[in-house]
Design a protein around this motif. Sequence first.
Motif, mmCIF file in Angstrom:
data_model
loop_
_atom_site.group_PDB
_atom_site.id
_atom_site.type_symbol
_atom_site.label_atom_id
_atom_site.label_comp_id
_atom_site.label_asym_id
_atom_site.label_seq_id
_atom_site.Cartn_x
_atom_site.Cartn_y
_atom_site.Cartn_z
ATOM 1 N N PRO A 726 -6.064 17.485 -8.103
ATOM 2 C CA PRO A 726 -5.116 16.383 -8.271
ATOM 3 C C PRO A 726 -5.199 15.731 -9.663
ATOM 4 O O PRO A 726 -6.270 15.275 -10.063
ATOM 5 C CB PRO A 726 -5.572 15.391 -7.202
ATOM 6 N N SER A 727 -4.094 15.728 -10.329
ATOM 7 C CA SER A 727 -4.005 15.042 -11.618
ATOM 8 C C SER A 727 -2.544 14.690 -11.846
ATOM 9 O O SER A 727 -1.655 15.236 -11.195
ATOM 10 C CB SER A 727 -4.500 15.957 -12.734
ATOM 11 N N TRP A 728 -2.299 13.792 -12.789
ATOM 12 C CA TRP A 728 -0.914 13.384 -13.022
ATOM 13 C C TRP A 728 -0.081 14.529 -13.582
ATOM 14 O O TRP A 728 1.101 14.621 -13.334
ATOM 15 C CB TRP A 728 -0.857 12.178 -13.972
ATOM 16 N N LEU A 729 -0.717 15.372 -14.374
ATOM 17 C CA LEU A 729 0.085 16.430 -14.992
ATOM 18 C C LEU A 729 0.252 17.659 -14.101
ATOM 19 O O LEU A 729 1.098 18.503 -14.382
ATOM 20 C CB LEU A 729 -0.516 16.833 -16.346
ATOM 21 N N SER A 730 -0.562 17.765 -13.020
ATOM 22 C CA SER A 730 -0.436 18.994 -12.225
ATOM 23 C C SER A 730 0.956 19.132 -11.594
ATOM 24 O O SER A 730 1.555 20.211 -11.678
ATOM 25 C CB SER A 730 -1.570 19.130 -11.207
ATOM 26 N N PRO A 731 1.547 18.075 -11.002
ATOM 27 C CA PRO A 731 2.925 18.245 -10.514
ATOM 28 C C PRO A 731 3.904 18.519 -11.656
ATOM 29 O O PRO A 731 4.845 19.294 -11.503
ATOM 30 C CB PRO A 731 3.242 16.906 -9.845
ATOM 31 N N VAL A 732 3.656 17.898 -12.809
ATOM 32 C CA VAL A 732 4.553 18.123 -13.951
ATOM 33 C C VAL A 732 4.528 19.598 -14.341
ATOM 34 O O VAL A 732 5.569 20.212 -14.593
ATOM 35 C CB VAL A 732 4.120 17.238 -15.154
ATOM 36 N N LEU A 733 3.331 20.170 -14.318
ATOM 37 C CA LEU A 733 3.214 21.594 -14.671
ATOM 38 C C LEU A 733 3.894 22.495 -13.639
ATOM 39 O O LEU A 733 4.275 23.623 -13.940
ATOM 40 C CB LEU A 733 1.739 21.979 -14.812
ATOM 41 N N LEU A 734 4.045 21.970 -12.427
ATOM 42 C CA LEU A 734 4.751 22.763 -11.405
ATOM 43 C C LEU A 734 6.253 22.461 -11.404
ATOM 44 O O LEU A 734 6.974 22.852 -10.496
ATOM 45 C CB LEU A 734 4.174 22.469 -10.015
ATOM 46 N N GLY A 735 6.705 21.703 -12.397
ATOM 47 C CA GLY A 735 8.149 21.457 -12.528
ATOM 48 C C GLY A 735 8.649 20.200 -11.845
ATOM 49 O O GLY A 735 9.862 20.041 -11.664
ATOM 50 N N ALA A 736 7.743 19.284 -11.465
ATOM 51 C CA ALA A 736 8.193 18.051 -10.798
ATOM 52 C C ALA A 736 9.109 17.250 -11.711
ATOM 53 O O ALA A 736 8.888 17.197 -12.928
ATOM 54 C CB ALA A 736 6.984 17.196 -10.426
ATOM 55 N N ARG A 742 2.097 13.116 -2.465
ATOM 56 C CA ARG A 742 0.746 13.689 -2.567
ATOM 57 C C ARG A 742 0.698 14.490 -3.859
ATOM 58 O O ARG A 742 1.681 15.100 -4.254
ATOM 59 C CB ARG A 742 0.477 14.644 -1.403
ATOM 60 N N TRP A 743 -0.483 14.534 -4.437
ATOM 61 C CA TRP A 743 -0.632 15.309 -5.680
ATOM 62 C C TRP A 743 -0.253 16.768 -5.435
ATOM 63 O O TRP A 743 0.220 17.459 -6.325
ATOM 64 C CB TRP A 743 -2.079 15.239 -6.184
ATOM 65 N N ASP A 744 -0.468 17.216 -4.196
ATOM 66 C CA ASP A 744 -0.149 18.604 -3.866
ATOM 67 C C ASP A 744 0.967 18.668 -2.825
ATOM 68 O O ASP A 744 0.911 19.442 -1.885
ATOM 69 C CB ASP A 744 -1.391 19.339 -3.362
ATOM 70 N N SER A 745 1.998 17.813 -3.012
ATOM 71 C CA SER A 745 3.145 17.898 -2.100
ATOM 72 C C SER A 745 3.682 19.322 -2.128
ATOM 73 O O SER A 745 4.089 19.882 -1.121
ATOM 74 C CB SER A 745 4.245 16.917 -2.509
ATOM 75 N N MET A 746 3.687 19.915 -3.328
ATOM 76 C CA MET A 746 3.990 21.345 -3.441
ATOM 77 C C MET A 746 2.679 22.032 -3.794
ATOM 78 O O MET A 746 1.987 21.596 -4.715
ATOM 79 C CB MET A 746 5.024 21.546 -4.554
ATOM 80 N N LEU A 747 2.333 23.047 -3.063
ATOM 81 C CA LEU A 747 1.091 23.751 -3.360
ATOM 82 C C LEU A 747 1.324 24.706 -4.532
ATOM 83 O O LEU A 747 2.464 25.085 -4.830
ATOM 84 C CB LEU A 747 0.594 24.507 -2.130
ATOM 85 N N ALA A 748 0.218 25.098 -5.156
ATOM 86 C CA ALA A 748 0.328 25.915 -6.367
ATOM 87 C C ALA A 748 1.056 27.239 -6.100
ATOM 88 O O ALA A 748 1.686 27.805 -6.992
ATOM 89 C CB ALA A 748 -1.057 26.174 -6.942
#
Length: 883
Positions: A726-736, A742-748
Amino acid sequence: MSVQISRVQVEQYPLALGIDESSPRLSWRFSGNSPNWTQKSYDVKLHRSSGTEEFHIDSSQNVLVPWPSKPLAPRESVKVEVKSNGDAGSTEWSTVNVERGLDGGYEWDLISGEAPSHGEDKSQRPFRLRKTFQIDSTTKGRLYITAAGVYEVYLNGKKVSTDLLAPGWTDYNYHLNVQTYDISQYLVQGENCITAWIGDGWYCGRLGFHGGRRSLYGDRMGLMAHLEVEGKRVLSTDQSWQWAYGSIISSELYDGEEYDSSLEEPDWQLASYTAESNWKKVEVVEKPKGEIIISQAPPVKEITTLPAKEIITTPSGKTIIDFGQNFAGVLRFKSNPPSSGTLTIRHAEVLEKGELGVRPLRDCKATDIIHLSKTSMKEWQPKFTFHGFRYAEITGWDGLSLNDIEGVVMQSAMERTGTFECSHPLINQLHSNVVWSTIGNTISVPTDCPQRDERLGWTGDIQVITPTLNFLFDAAGFLNGWMKDTYADQKENKGIVPVVIPNMFQGPKFNPADVDQIHQAHAIWGDVAVLTPEAIYQAFDDEGALRVQLEGAKLWLDKGVRRDSETRLWARDQFQLADWLAPKADPTVPGIGPTDNYLVADAYLIYTTRVCARICAKLNDPDAKRYDQEADKLTELYYHEYVTPSGRVTSDTQTALALLLHFDIFPSKDGSRLKKAMGKRLGELVTRDLWQVSTGFAGTPIILQTLADNDLLHHAYRMLQARDCPSWLSPVLLGATTIWERWDSMLADGTINPGDMTSFNHYALGSVAYFLHAYIGGIRLLEPGWKKVLIKPQPGGTVTSAKVSHISPYGTIKCEWVIEGDRLKVNISVPPNCSARVELPGLEEEVGSGEKTYEVDWVKDERFPPKPVQPGFCATLPDNWVP
Ligand code: BGC
């Protein structure tokens, strides 16, 4: 450029037409960059029908100054002119018009169509209303109007306003907003026709999770209207109106709208139309219980449109439009769809395995169905629903092209006041995501999310985002409006602030367990009664709003908080949502995380008590001392309960330490030693957690600020730039494109989090934008209303430049910085009648208004990037961040 007034405002109204107050306060904002400009006095001219009144007032105040003359009479219109005078010259005159409403003198009935016969399983079908009337003059036409449900109103076939979903959602048991429209331009001499569409909206439509319930405020939707010309009533809603069903088959907020274009009747909105036999006499029914009020909150409007970005054919052959941005609103047709068949439009925030991902919507259809005919549908959009979506799956439109459709973005139309940009593209995307989640969750009330079967006014969510919201938007009217219901619902609930406002979880219709949960006292959520009025006061210097909410704030602390009878800390048998959604909590039990719930709740209690003492002191309320003493006492007990003498906290977590450090909860003795010890430990913990987020609702909004305030700026940037979830940029990196629940609303792997509670548009965790504006950008308020500003950009990480602006009640504050080699170059702008403290490396000074440029030596923080402490004899820890 000399100083000028850029806007005059009446109270917090976006448009001062039909206002409640007889002696409204006035404010004006400045533009221009004259150095050290301060106001010494101001002049006001009131152009009234009795003549012009002139006032000269020696005062430096320009925010919410008192009405200078005798009160406004009901219906009275006044042109107000203001001029501000400083040593270095005066501004030009600036104008605002103000008109008082009817002061309760509405003469109207609630008129409705057919009584519902199908129970609560189905939504009620929207219907039309119609009435013709004669007038001789078209001067000063005013329509005072509201509904049980939602409405659109037309005069002679023209839509009277661009408001959507009016009158908006309030707790209709206590308050119902009335709208005032200037209709002069739509009236004609002779025969006129007023028409309206009524939908069930929040009044009768389905609300709530676990299936929700209908008709929560009443089961007869209808309209109340009172029309005047030149101050004389010419028409009211009464038995003489007619009603008929029309082209809308059904329309609900959660489920969407069904429309049959073959049922459109031409000309039904014109006086010349001769009503078909399907038009019947209306029924006068019981009005909503709530008091009729005039809200200062801006109405919901279309705030922008989004072009369709891409047409996707899914693996199963479906056609999906991608708008490239998750948002809340509806679709609009830019061209005509086929002239036969049925269009089905399903909305969702994400795709999963290439298909529309609707599971997170839970019990919410989010589907618009359109039965097509030869009737033109250009410009069509659903009237009484909205969806949270980025993708729309469209069935039944062969040859659909990108230009056929656009997205209509809806929001309570608050003025955008804050911007941020920096050299790091992913942080900019993160900021954009926060802005979009804020837009999508401020539709009439502050909500948790705009897409699934909730969209409710969860108090904890708005409590944690308010300081950020106030950076981004002029939210004073919006928040003050919602706080009225907060107090009303709290009073009804014996001082406990229900966790959703408006509190629609009432009565026997709901599952008793849900009703019970909603009415429980929860720290953080209930603390909204104290902390949100304080945040409004800080951002807008609105002492009046603070006064209005004082009773609610005290009621929460004196009666609402369930306390242990001995210690007066939170009672141990009161479950707390606490650090809700901390990433290490079991995803199915998000309310039980690694930080002791009572430790969190009690820290909030101490802080809230302290803030309440400050509010009381500000308002000269004698209870200030009592709350201060109580906060001291609770702090002592807190240390006894949770902190060792050396400063270790019983929950050894980021949230626990951040709360104590940020809320400044320290005993009078030994505070600085303990503070140092806790700061040091926080640095160790973020290192141990590999700079990934380990905080939930309580810790996340404050963690980066707390690090920065405790000489751990390098850790703050390392956390902000962390790559892995979980980090602020992880959803951004997944295209949020919005902030996720949730930080992992979309899983990797591209699948949606299997949890039952997964949204892609929740603003709470977006409270990080406060850090972006205040610490990276470098502007913070030092005095209420931004009368005094702290300008202190804190570069770090790999960010090499940033730019922030905020339109405060005084005017626009700006700070822009760039690092060039070993120099830090900063440009600032401080509005007239304001001052700032500038803190840069090696420089501290107090400045007045105007623009200034600085250049100072810049020494890179060699502590960045901090490195993981590698454990011996086992796998190497990852060190992933985005430079
Ligand atoms: C909401 C949250 C809320 C929480 C509290 C959720 O369903 O979406 O944002 O604060 O419940 O229980």
